[in-house]
Design an enzyme around this catalytic site. Structure first.
Site, mmCIF file in Angstrom:
data_model
loop_
_atom_site.group_PDB
_atom_site.id
_atom_site.type_symbol
_atom_site.label_atom_id
_atom_site.label_comp_id
_atom_site.label_asym_id
_atom_site.label_seq_id
_atom_site.Cartn_x
_atom_site.Cartn_y
_atom_site.Cartn_z
ATOM 1 N N CYS A 1 0.837 -1.209 0.000
ATOM 2 C CA CYS A 1 0.000 0.000 0.000
ATOM 3 C C CYS A 1 0.866 1.252 0.000
ATOM 4 C CB CYS A 1 -0.903 0.055 1.244
ATOM 5 S SG CYS A 1 -2.099 -1.260 1.391
ATOM 6 N N ASP A 2 0.296 2.325 -0.510
ATOM 7 C CA ASP A 2 0.928 3.627 -0.396
ATOM 8 C C ASP A 2 -0.155 4.691 -0.538
ATOM 9 O OD1 ASP A 2 3.887 4.728 -0.353
ATOM 10 O OD2 ASP A 2 2.705 6.107 -1.582
ATOM 11 N N SER A 3 0.102 5.868 0.052
ATOM 12 C CA SER A 3 -0.883 6.955 0.017
ATOM 13 C C SER A 3 -0.209 8.267 -0.350
ATOM 14 C CB SER A 3 -1.566 7.112 1.385
ATOM 15 O OG SER A 3 -2.248 5.944 1.765
#
Length: 235
Positions: free
Chosen positions: A85-87
């Protein structure tokens, strides 16, 4: 599938992230993942991608989430489903990850206050399960995007918040589940995605691999309430 009794579910999730918020989100949903932090050079990944053409804001966290998942998957882990995941926060068409320092965080908040931005969280799954356990060998991903409305903070509030150090550790320089919560007036979309991991999107992606998210629920004695609730629902 889950078999109740003394047999554990065969499906395990490997989280390729060091984010305490993502881990807490999974645990609150009854999932206890294996955690393996990747060592991806995010700047290098983005530079390589941009050299090949424009990169829309919502694709940035998906690309980084994929890079994290692929690096961890390459460390000979088997029998699990890897999640990367990454944001990033999109504001005025620009993307923002973690602030470089406290000065950057203050300037960021001076731009954000009283306005709205879009928090994009990318999710990438790699199925490393064996075929006899239902493994598909597939890799899939998608991005959850949530509009975040920020309060009109005073300069004093901004300085006090940045001084806590929290904004320096998170994408967009804010949290919704911590000290930054009072500074988010509303959201349009999935609040889990703002924390860093969209549970509804995770459920959808797992479904595309032929896995129900209920197969990831903890079944060990330390989490008896999860098992008990699931048994009642299965009757």
């Amino acid at each position: 599938m889950i078999i109740f009794g003394n047999v554990r579910s065969v499906v395990r999730l490997l989280l390729a992230s060091q984010s305490p918020a993502r881990l807490a989100t999974l645990r609150s949903a009854g999932i206890e993942p294996v955690v393996q932090v990747s060592g991806v050079d995010e700047d290098a990944v983005l530079a390589d991608a941009r050299a090949r053409g424009p990169l829309p804001p919502h694709d940035v966290p998906l690309l980084l989430g994929r890079a994290k998942a692929e690096q961890v998957a390459g460390k000979t882990f088997t029998g699990m489903i890897v999640l990367g995941c990454d944001s990033v926060l999109e504001l005025d068409g620009e993307i923002h990850g973690k602030p470089a320092d406290s000065v950057d965080a203050v300037r960021r908040w001076q731009r954000m206050r009283g306005r709205s931005g879009v928090l994009h969280t990318g999710h990438w799954l790699i199925d490393l399960r064996e075929p006899e356990d239902g493994g598909t060998g597939r890799a899939i991903g998608d991005t959850a995007s949530t509009t975040v409305h920020f309060a009109d903070l005073s300069d004093a509030e901004i300085r006090a918040y940045v001084a806590t150090g929290e904004p320096l550790r998170v994408a967009g320089a804010f949290t919704i589940d911590g000290l930054g919560g009072p500074f988010v007036t509303a959201i349009d979309g999935d609040h889990h995605a703002v924390v860093g991991l969209s549970l509804p999107l995770l459920r959808t992606l797992l479904g595309r691999l032929g896995v129900s998210i209920t197969e990831l629920w903890r079944t060990d004695p330390d989490h008896e309430p999860v098992r008990r609730r699931a048994r009642r629902a299965a009757r």
